[in-house]
Write a protein that holds these residues in place. Structure first.
Motif: not given
Ligand code: MCA
Length: 489
Positions: A265-267, A424-426, A287-292, A453-455, A458-460, A243-245, A197-199, A391-396
């Motif tokens: 948003g998203s997290a 990094d991911f919250g 900051e705003r708040y929503g859901m799918s 999916a990789r995300y 478990p990271k540990r 936080t990365r920026l 939804v976000h992007g 919620i990890s990096g915006g993914y549920n």
């Molecule tokens: C990547 N990895 C993650 C995540 N993303 N692990 C946990 N959580 C994540 N979110 C893994 C990769 O598989 C990789 O694993 C390692 O972490 C490092 O990847 P990296 O290249 O640094 O990550 P990235 O490609 O830069 O991605 C991070 C990110 C991405 C940019 C934060 O996750 C992202 O775009 N998140 C946005 C999600 C989003 O759009 N959410 C909206 C849904 P390894 O190295 O071990 O293989 S929610 C929504 O739509 C609601 C309605 C709303 O309100 O918005």
């Protein structure tokens, strides 16, 4: 009423305006986006994919993928985008659940439904018809006809498809453009995935409503963002972006001189991240708040105080109440469940009428499951999400799905998956495992590799003798979260 018709009218008025500015690739004007959409709409027609048919899409973020989304809207097909990180068994679940007339992927996929690709090669959707036929009209749609199904994972480990209508998408797009004061000279810097939804809806629709340019990055890369800030005015991102920026020395007030607005948003955006960003750039993130299920519900104000740690006020036209278990509003300032009603609220879960009924009140409010408070002015603060949700990096990530797969490993007796703080991911996913043989990160990771999916992985992995339980025998995840709070930092 088809939201595509609205977009297309704006696009045709702005045919020479840049639509998608893609670093390292040819830019697309709005005129080009209309042409490519038309081409893909014909390709769908040729394959007899029409109104109401689902098109399941797992493709990389490209201008062609955007055109495919628009082509689905145009033809009345139901767009079902899924995360590119999903493995084959995960994709098979979605195929079985939504029964698509067409699956669009980037490479070969063996399955019982029709499959196409977008890469322009032989037999792909883009290899289809010539461009010089007169353009077809957007298929007429009723307000509550489906435009998209967005899957979100659930407590049971089974993903639910949120059915979003043309009217849901249009009302939210209009509301957000007004709330955020979208301008004709805005340029959106877009680095989010387009399967959520976000992007897809929040970000792209603001630009599409007004046919304003989008700087379209294939993924998030802090250096690339900083390079493109001087030609952009709005960024929408998850907290990890911000936080990365801030960790980049080149990111400062001067780099943001051309910017108007940063939206998050998203997290949850922590007060610390909000403060660090303001200190570095002078900008207060909105900051705003929503859901799918509901698209966007609340937003901090464009003009007026943006308060860190809050998600602002109900958007115009959206009713938000903080309720007790029976759905009655709680007194101002007290904690309750956030409930939402309005033209933004979805039609229900795909083929899950009972589940849908459970989550709606008789008076039409949707029970979000998030806990919050509302102050006397109407400002909302989220104080707790669904207990189990990570919620990890915006993914549920719902632990149940991960636990079920870990429990398949023969040596595993039982497992508890939790989210713990991650810089990094919250939050990051951690598995606590009771095992009868050797179980470690490698073994778990090998088992999950092609299944999850990789995300979500478990990271540990932590091995323990027993899981802590309460008197009822329920695993005390709060105890585990406390005990392992520092394990990923
Ligand atoms: C990547 N990895 C993650 C995540 N993303 N692990 C946990 N959580 C994540 N979110 C893994 C990769 O598989 C990789 O694993 C390692 O972490 C490092 O990847 P990296 O290249 O640094 O990550 P990235 O490609 O830069 O991605 C991070 C990110 C991405 C940019 C934060 O996750 C992202 O775009 N998140 C946005 C999600 C989003 O759009 N959410 C909206 C849904 P390894 O190295 O071990 O293989 S929610 C929504 O739509 C609601 C309605 C709303 O309100 O918005």
């Amino acid at each position: 009423m088809n939201i595509h018709a609205r977009f297309e009218a704006a696009f045709l008025r702005a045919a020479d305006t840049p639509a998608l500015l893609c670093p390292g690739r040819e830019d697309w004007s709005y005129g080009r986006l209309v042409e490519e959409t038309e081409r893909l709409a014909r390709a769908l027609d040729e394959r007899q994919v029409g109104a109401g048919d689902r098109v399941l899409v797992q493709v990389e973020k490209t201008p062609e993928a955007v055109a495919l989304y628009l082509a689905c809207l145009k033809t009345g097909a139901v767009y079902v985008p899924i995360n590119t990180a999903y493995t084959k068994p995960e994709v098979e679940y979605f195929i079985d659940d939504c029964e698509p007339a067409l699956l669009v992927v980037d490479s070969d996929f063996e399955t019982h439904v029709s499959v196409a690709t977008l890469d322009g090669g032989r037999g792909t959707l883009l290899a289809s018809p010539s461009r010089d036929l007169p353009a077809a009209k957007s298929v007429s749609r009723a307000d509550d006809d489906l435009a998209a199904i967005i899957y979100s994972s659930g407590t049971t480990g089974r993903s639910k498809g949120a059915m979003l209508t043309h009217a849901n998408l249009l009302s939210n797009a209009e509301t957000l453009c007004a709330a955020w004061g979208w301008r004709d000279d805005d340029v959106l810097l877009h680095a989010l995935p387009i399967f959520h939804v976000h992007g897809l809806f929040v970000a792209l629709h603001c630009a599409f409503q007004n046919a304003t340019p989008v700087v379209f990055h294939a993924g998030f890369d802090a250096e690339a963002i900083i390079r493109d800030l001087p030609r952009s005015t709005v960024v929408m991102g998850v907290p990890t972006f911000y936080t990365r920026l801030v960790n980049e020395p080149a990111f400062d007030a001067a780099a943001c001189a051309h910017m108007r607005l940063f939206i998050s948003g998203s997290a949850p955006l922590t007060e610390q991240a909000f403060g660090a960003f303001e200190e570095r750039t002078g900008f207060r993130i909105l900051e705003r708040y929503g859901m799918s299920e509901t698209l966007m519900n609340t937003s901090n104000p464009l003009d007026g105080e943006r308060v860190a740690g809050t998600v602002g006020f109900a958007l115009p036209g959206v009713d938000v109440r903080i309720a007790d278990e029976a759905g009655s509003p709680v007194p101002t300032g007290e904690v309750g469940t956030i409930e939402v009603r309005g033209p933004n609220v979805f039609k229900g879960y795909w083929r899950m009428p009972e589940r849908t009924a459970e989550e709606f009140r008789g008076d039409g409010f949707f029970v979000t499951g998030d806990l919050g408070t509302m102050d006397a002015e109407g400002r909302i603060t989220i104080v707790g999400r669904d207990k189990d949700l990570v919620i990890s990096g915006g993914y549920n990530v719902y632990p149940k799905e991960v636990e079920t797969l870990i429990d398949e490993i023969p040596e595993v007796v039982e497992s508890a998956v939790i989210g713990v703080p991650h810089a990094d991911f919250g939050e990051g996913v951690v598995a606590v495992v009771v095992a009868r043989g050797r179980v470690d990160d490698e073994l778990v990771s090998a088992h999950l590799k092609d299944r999850l999916a990789r995300y979500k992985q478990p990271k540990r992995v932590i091995r323990v003798d027993d899981l802590p339980r309460n008197a009822m025998g329920k695993v005390q995840k709060n105890v585990l979260r406390q005990k392992y709070a520092d394990i990923l930092s």
